[in-house]
Scaffold this motif. Structure first.
Motif, PDB file in Angstrom:
ATOM      1  N   UNK A 175       0.831  -1.204   0.000  1.00 28.95           N
ATOM      2  CA  UNK A 175       0.000   0.000   0.000  1.00 28.95           C
ATOM      3  C   UNK A 175       0.871   1.262   0.000  1.00 28.95           C
ATOM      4  N   UNK A 176       0.207   2.403  -0.117  1.00 33.60           N
ATOM      5  CA  UNK A 176       0.909   3.688  -0.071  1.00 33.60           C
ATOM      6  C   UNK A 176       1.673   3.844   1.241  1.00 33.60           C
ATOM      7  N   UNK A 177       1.037   3.546   2.341  1.00 34.82           N
ATOM      8  CA  UNK A 177       1.675   3.676   3.653  1.00 34.82           C
ATOM      9  C   UNK A 177       2.888   2.746   3.755  1.00 34.82           C
ATOM     10  N   UNK A 178       2.743   1.514   3.285  1.00 35.38           N
ATOM     11  CA  UNK A 178       3.844   0.561   3.352  1.00 35.38           C
ATOM     12  C   UNK A 178       4.997   0.997   2.438  1.00 35.38           C
ATOM     13  N   UNK A 179       4.663   1.524   1.275  1.00 40.46           N
ATOM     14  CA  UNK A 179       5.706   1.982   0.364  1.00 40.46           C
ATOM     15  C   UNK A 179       6.432   3.184   0.959  1.00 40.46           C
ATOM     16  N   UNK A 180       5.699   4.119   1.559  1.00 45.00           N
ATOM     17  CA  UNK A 180       6.316   5.293   2.182  1.00 45.00           C
ATOM     18  C   UNK A 180       7.280   4.853   3.280  1.00 45.00           C
ATOM     19  N   UNK A 181       6.873   3.897   4.095  1.00 48.56           N
ATOM     20  CA  UNK A 181       7.721   3.390   5.179  1.00 48.56           C
ATOM     21  C   UNK A 181       9.012   2.804   4.619  1.00 48.56           C
ATOM     22  N   UNK A 182       8.886   2.034   3.552  1.00 52.64           N
ATOM     23  CA  UNK A 182      10.047   1.435   2.913  1.00 52.64           C
ATOM     24  C   UNK A 182      11.010   2.487   2.404  1.00 52.64           C
ATOM     25  N   UNK A 183      10.465   3.471   1.715  1.00 52.03           N
ATOM     26  CA  UNK A 183      11.303   4.514   1.128  1.00 52.03           C
ATOM     27  C   UNK A 183      12.007   5.322   2.220  1.00 52.03           C
ATOM     28  N   UNK A 184      11.299   5.655   3.272  1.00 49.78           N
ATOM     29  CA  UNK A 184      11.904   6.428   4.364  1.00 49.78           C
ATOM     30  C   UNK A 184      12.993   5.631   5.069  1.00 49.78           C
ATOM     31  N   UNK A 185      12.768   4.344   5.272  1.00 50.09           N
ATOM     32  CA  UNK A 185      13.766   3.494   5.911  1.00 50.09           C
ATOM     33  C   UNK A 185      15.051   3.466   5.111  1.00 50.09           C
ATOM     34  N   UNK A 186      14.913   3.472   3.780  1.00 50.41           N
ATOM     35  CA  UNK A 186      16.084   3.425   2.901  1.00 50.41           C
ATOM     36  C   UNK A 186      16.641   4.818   2.605  1.00 50.41           C
ATOM     37  N   UNK A 187      16.086   5.837   3.242  1.00 51.62           N
ATOM     38  CA  UNK A 187      16.549   7.221   3.077  1.00 51.62           C
ATOM     39  C   UNK A 187      16.267   7.797   1.686  1.00 51.62           C
ATOM     40  N   UNK A 188      15.223   7.306   1.026  1.00 48.08           N
ATOM     41  CA  UNK A 188      14.756   7.877  -0.237  1.00 48.08           C
ATOM     42  C   UNK A 188      13.509   8.694   0.089  1.00 48.08           C
ATOM     43  N   UNK A 189      13.605   9.981  -0.057  1.00 49.50           N
ATOM     44  CA  UNK A 189      12.482  10.857   0.270  1.00 49.50           C
ATOM     45  C   UNK A 189      11.619  11.078  -0.966  1.00 49.50           C
TER      46      UNK A 189
END
Length: 190
Positions: A74-88
């Motif tokens: 989902x959008x929330x899960x994708x956002x979490x993934x991106x933030x964890x990897x330091x991709x804003x």
């Protein structure tokens, strides 16, 4: 020892998260057509070329991302993934990725098969561009056609070419935009 194992497991998971985030970055830059039947077939072919271990690893990454175990990212899960990897990325950009995955249904999420296809495509794309960047000592974005053909000699089966040469030019010194060439090899829209 248990502490070392936990640290190693954490590092492996972080590597996997970065792989997925890099894949999402590829989606943002390449803007692939995800709902298209031809694109689905092309990605399925790329997935079929992965090793069993790569498919298992990508499935494991999908499970990491799909926290709710809904079968989609989902959008929330994708956002979490991106933030964890330091991709804003903004929510608008993330929604764009998800809309590409399900163009007829809005942005319900990224399914496992779509994710595996994108991971395979991104993996091959980055493999090619990393190799080509090594040839590009001046960082111009271009490499000699002869050098490209020499490097690609052993991968014709991956991209499905039966010809003797992947580059049809008489002048082997002609400069080729390797990012566009990589997209062409993958059959992606240029």
């Amino acid at each position: 020892r248990a502490k070392d194992e936990n640290i190693l497991e954490l590092l492996v998971r972080f590597k996997q998260i970065r792989q997925a985030a890099r894949c999402f970055e590829y989606v943002m830059s390449a803007k692939p057509l995800l709902g298209d039947k031809g694109e689905i077939a092309r990605r399925s072919r790329l997935v079929s070329k992965l090793t069993k271990r790569q498919r298992e690893e990508y499935a494991e990454i999908f499970e990491l991302a799909d926290v709710t175990q809904s079968g989609t990212i989902s959008l929330l899960e994708m956002r979490r993934f991106m933030e964890t990897a330091q991709y804003q990325r903004t929510d608008k950009e993330l929604v764009e990725i998800l809309q590409k995955a399900n163009p007829q249904y809005g942005y319900l999420g990224l399914s496992k098969s779509e994710f595996l296809g994108l991971m395979a495509e991104a993996e091959v794309y980055f493999l090619f561009t990393d190799i080509f960047q090594d040839l590009d000592k001046e960082r111009t974005g271009y490499v000699r056609a002869g050098d490209l053909d020499e490097v690609l000699h052993g991968v014709r089966d991956l991209v499905g070419y039966e010809r003797k040469s992947l580059i049809d030019v008489e002048d082997q010194d002609v400069q080729v935009d390797y990012e566009q060439f990589t997209k062409m090899l993958l059959g992606a829209s240029i």
